[in-house]
Design a protein around this motif. Structure first.
Motif, PDB file in Angstrom:
ATOM      1  N   GLN A 192      -3.820   9.195 -11.673  1.00 24.48           N
ATOM      2  CA  GLN A 192      -2.887   9.694 -10.668  1.00 24.48           C
ATOM      3  C   GLN A 192      -3.482   9.579  -9.267  1.00 24.48           C
ATOM      4  O   GLN A 192      -4.697   9.426  -9.091  1.00 24.48           O
ATOM      5  N   THR A 196       1.729  10.044  -6.782  1.00 25.71           N
ATOM      6  CA  THR A 196       2.180  10.505  -8.094  1.00 25.71           C
ATOM      7  C   THR A 196       3.036  11.756  -7.937  1.00 25.71           C
ATOM      8  O   THR A 196       2.634  12.716  -7.274  1.00 25.71           O
ATOM      9  N   ASN A 220       1.303   5.522 -10.981  1.00 21.85           N
ATOM     10  CA  ASN A 220      -0.130   5.707 -11.148  1.00 21.85           C
ATOM     11  C   ASN A 220      -0.884   4.642 -10.351  1.00 21.85           C
ATOM     12  O   ASN A 220      -0.275   3.814  -9.663  1.00 21.85           O
TER      13      ASN A 220
END
Length: 244
Positions: A192, A196, A220
């Motif tokens: 992340q 995100t 991501n």
């Protein structure tokens, strides 16, 4: 007093025999004793059950060896001879051809027992591993299918703090740029980044905590910092004992 002692010893021997019978039945195991001088083999009930022999049946050594697959018999014979000649414990895994027509894979351990200073008695244990070997092959096939899948697949261990990854397949490395040695042992949130969506992360975390399945589209970041969108699906997997 002698009669009472004799009855007591007989009852104790019967209890030991029953205990061994139940233990062998529960564990798919058996035992045997080879007299290398007379070439006779004494069998326990567990071994007779594996082979399909009637109660109290024993066999000459060569007939016992012939119960194994023809391609395995030479190795069985050599293993028995080596145990007798060296006095060392020997082992082998062979295909046992039971009298009911079924073929079973068995692990056999042979332990020499010294009699009057000479190794003339061999004690053996036999364990039916047919089902275990079949499960091992099935798991190997499943593992190969997962390893070769085009979809990134990961496994995390919820029994460990922070749910670390314990497995990633090749497609995971191709998508993220992280090889297994840099991914295993870490929580998957290392993918992340700034872009995100925290609400979707919360959805994932809630499903994990509640042991539920869910799927979200998540932005991501690869190892080189570039963004990528992926559909993340999490689902609980339970073992035969109910362990997550």
């Amino acid at each position: 007093e002698n009669a009472v002692q004799s009855r007591r010893e007989a009852r104790q021997a019967n209890r030991h025999k029953e205990l061994m019978r139940l233990t062998e039945f529960a564990g798919d195991t058996g035992g045997f004793e080879i007299n290398m001088d007379s070439k006779e083999v004494l069998l326990t009930d567990g071994t007779r059950r594996l082979v399909g022999l009637p109660d109290d049946a024993d066999l000459p050594l060569e007939e016992a060896i012939e119960l194994y697959h023809p391609d395995d018999q030479a190795d069985v014979r050599d293993t028995v001879t080596r145990a007798a000649e060296t006095g060392n414990q020997t082992r082998g895994s062979w295909r046992l051809q039971a009298l009911d027509g079924n073929e079973r894979l068995v692990d056999v351990t042979i332990t020499p027992s010294a009699v009057n200073g000479d190794t003339t008695i061999l004690l053996g244990a036999i364990h039916d591993v047919t089902d275990h070997e079949e499960r091992r092959r099935e798991l190997q096939q499943l593992r190969q299918a997962i390893d070769d899948a085009n979809v990134p697949i990961t496994l995390a261990d919820p029994s460990e703090e922070n749910d670390p990854l314990v497995y990633v397949n090749g497609a995971f490395e191709e998508m993220t740029g992280y090889p297994p040695e840099e991914a295993l042992g870490r929580n998957c949130r290392f993918l992340q980044g700034e872009g995100t969506d925290p609400e979707k992360v919360t959805t994932l975390r809630s499903a994990i905590n509640n042991e539920e399945s869910t799927s979200v589209e998540l932005r991501n970041y690869r190892k080189d910092g570039t963004e990528f969108w992926n559909q993340v699906t999490v689902t609980p997997i339970y073992g035969d004992d109910g362990q997550l």
